[in-house]
Design a protein around this motif. Structure first.
Motif, PDB file in Angstrom:
ATOM      1  N   VAL A  79      -2.019   7.530   5.647  1.00 33.19           N
ATOM      2  CA  VAL A  79      -2.035   8.634   4.688  1.00 33.19           C
ATOM      3  C   VAL A  79      -2.662   9.860   5.350  1.00 33.19           C
ATOM      4  CG1 VAL A  79      -3.005   9.413   2.494  1.00 33.19           C
ATOM      5  CG2 VAL A  79      -2.163   7.076   2.713  1.00 33.19           C
ATOM      6  N   VAL A 133       2.375  10.949   3.443  1.00 35.51           N
ATOM      7  CA  VAL A 133       2.338   9.525   3.773  1.00 35.51           C
ATOM      8  C   VAL A 133       3.261   9.320   4.959  1.00 35.51           C
ATOM      9  CG1 VAL A 133       2.900   7.184   2.992  1.00 35.51           C
ATOM     10  CG2 VAL A 133       1.884   8.799   1.392  1.00 35.51           C
ATOM     11  N   ILE A 144      -7.323   0.838   4.906  1.00 35.47           N
ATOM     12  CA  ILE A 144      -7.212   0.959   3.445  1.00 35.47           C
ATOM     13  C   ILE A 144      -7.177  -0.438   2.833  1.00 35.47           C
ATOM     14  CG2 ILE A 144      -5.852   1.844   1.507  1.00 35.47           C
ATOM     15  CD1 ILE A 144      -4.736   3.968   3.385  1.00 35.47           C
ATOM     16  N   PHE A 146      -8.723   5.703  -3.148  1.00 39.45           N
ATOM     17  CA  PHE A 146      -8.328   4.956  -1.965  1.00 39.45           C
ATOM     18  C   PHE A 146      -9.591   4.288  -1.420  1.00 39.45           C
ATOM     19  CE2 PHE A 146      -4.845   7.640  -2.679  1.00 39.45           C
ATOM     20  CZ  PHE A 146      -3.763   7.256  -1.902  1.00 39.45           C
ATOM     21  N   LYS A 163       1.989   2.062  -3.500  1.00 44.28           N
ATOM     22  CA  LYS A 163       0.930   2.671  -4.311  1.00 44.28           C
ATOM     23  C   LYS A 163       0.659   4.107  -3.876  1.00 44.28           C
ATOM     24  CE  LYS A 163      -1.573  -1.558  -5.574  1.00 44.28           C
ATOM     25  NZ  LYS A 163      -2.885  -2.259  -5.537  1.00 44.28           N
ATOM     26  N   ALA A 164       0.683   4.341  -2.551  1.00 49.87           N
ATOM     27  CA  ALA A 164       0.417   5.688  -2.041  1.00 49.87           C
ATOM     28  C   ALA A 164       1.498   6.667  -2.495  1.00 49.87           C
ATOM     29  CB  ALA A 164       0.309   5.666  -0.518  1.00 49.87           C
ATOM     30  N   TRP A 165       2.770   6.236  -2.412  1.00 51.30           N
ATOM     31  CA  TRP A 165       3.848   7.111  -2.868  1.00 51.30           C
ATOM     32  C   TRP A 165       3.797   7.299  -4.384  1.00 51.30           C
ATOM     33  CZ3 TRP A 165       6.286  10.560  -0.307  1.00 51.30           C
ATOM     34  CH2 TRP A 165       6.538  10.393   1.049  1.00 51.30           C
ATOM     35  N   ILE A 182      -5.704   0.600  -3.361  1.00 54.77           N
ATOM     36  CA  ILE A 182      -5.512   1.913  -3.971  1.00 54.77           C
ATOM     37  C   ILE A 182      -5.481   1.739  -5.487  1.00 54.77           C
ATOM     38  CG2 ILE A 182      -3.981   3.908  -4.213  1.00 54.77           C
ATOM     39  CD1 ILE A 182      -2.861   3.225  -1.426  1.00 54.77           C
ATOM     40  N   TRP A 186      -3.393   2.587   7.625  1.00 53.15           N
ATOM     41  CA  TRP A 186      -3.231   1.497   6.655  1.00 53.15           C
ATOM     42  C   TRP A 186      -4.228   0.375   6.892  1.00 53.15           C
ATOM     43  CZ3 TRP A 186      -0.780   3.415   2.896  1.00 53.15           C
ATOM     44  CH2 TRP A 186       0.395   4.139   3.033  1.00 53.15           C
ATOM     45  N   LEU A 200       0.824  -1.210   0.000  1.00 46.19           N
ATOM     46  CA  LEU A 200       0.000   0.000   0.000  1.00 46.19           C
ATOM     47  C   LEU A 200       0.861   1.264   0.000  1.00 46.19           C
ATOM     48  CD1 LEU A 200      -2.787  -1.006   2.562  1.00 46.19           C
ATOM     49  CD2 LEU A 200      -3.024  -0.786   0.078  1.00 46.19           C
ATOM     50  N   GLU A 201       1.968   1.240   0.750  1.00 45.42           N
ATOM     51  CA  GLU A 201       2.875   2.397   0.768  1.00 45.42           C
ATOM     52  C   GLU A 201       3.398   2.699  -0.623  1.00 45.42           C
ATOM     53  OE1 GLU A 201       5.023   2.642   5.139  1.00 45.42           O
ATOM     54  OE2 GLU A 201       5.768   1.205   3.670  1.00 45.42           O
ATOM     55  N   MET A 225      -4.534  15.076  -0.854  1.00 44.01           N
ATOM     56  CA  MET A 225      -3.499  14.273  -0.204  1.00 44.01           C
ATOM     57  C   MET A 225      -2.234  15.106  -0.023  1.00 44.01           C
ATOM     58  SD  MET A 225      -1.970  10.673  -1.613  1.00 44.01           S
ATOM     59  CE  MET A 225      -0.773   9.709  -0.692  1.00 44.01           C
TER      60      MET A 225
END
Length: 232
Positions: free
Chosen positions: A105, A100, A145, A161, A50-52, A148, A142, A47-48, A97
């Protein structure tokens, strides 16, 4: 009529054993569904990444910071792009957003007034001395979530998200912090940096207050819908 005539002790023991076996089976089932620490870390790492992948272009290329926070409980029951409040909450919201961190997030959930107290510290309590407005920043953990989608969908090109709204009042945030509303340039790409305001502290959900606020919002919306239908 005696117990032995109706139900034998053997039957009672057999029933007790059956109930105990069921309890053990259910416990084993739920334990089996729990992720190990390593599995949790692997999931968070995914997930990190994808978030970044979403935040990186926002910071480096100056892309639109809006994302879609989709209500998983609503989405899995069918989604057609509409967004009306129900007892399961809003279908989605569209915050910006901005960060992170190791636990989730951070997004801009709203703007609120701030003030200076007698000692010159920032406060949200009204005072004679007004201060600049501040950003209320919601933290999405997280663990809430589910997935993403960086490229959005046919209704909106913003990253989606998919979040379980686990806070009272069907909210996706486990806490709020406050930051200055006016950003300053930061880093090699001079990205917008919203400075935290430690004086304003951390706001945790308050179940009674948040559920009451949600119930009032839902009631007002339903009343408004009824009035519109009556005018047709």
């Amino acid at each position: 009529m005696s117990l032995t005539n109706d139900v034998s002790w053997a039957d009672l023991v057999s029933l007790a054993v059956g109930v105990a076996s069921l309890v053990v089976t259910v416990a084993i089932f739920h334990l089996g569904r729990r992720l190990s620490f390593r599995q949790q870390r692997e999931r968070i790492t995914e997930l990190e990444g994808k978030a970044w992948g979403v935040l990186g272009p926002i910071r480096v290329e100056g892309l639109n910071s809006k994302i879609i926070v989709m209500n998983v409980d609503r989405y899995k029951r069918g989604y057609d792009g509409s967004n009306e409040l129900t007892w399961r909450g809003w279908m989605y919201t569209g915050p910006e957003m901005i960060d992170v961190d190791h636990a989730g997030v951070v997004v801009i959930a709203g703007v609120v007034e701030s003030f200076y107290d007698d000692s010159g510290r920032r406060t949200l309590k009204k005072s004679p001395t007004a201060a600049p407005p501040v950003l209320r920043c919601g933290h999405i953990p997280w663990r809430w979530i589910e997935d993403i989608s960086p490229n959005g969908d046919e209704f909106d090109g913003s990253a989606i998200f998919f979040v379980r709204h686990g806070s009272p009042g069907r909210e996706p945030y486990d806490s709020y912090t406050y930051r200055e509303a006016i950003p300053v340039p930061f880093g090699p790409h001079s990205r917008d940096y919203y400075k935290p305001i430690p004086d304003l502290g951390l706001l945790r959900p308050r179940p009674m207050r948040d559920w009451w606020r949600f119930a009032r919002s839902l009631k007002r919306l339903r009343t408004s819908r009824s009035r519109r239908r009556g005018l047709r």
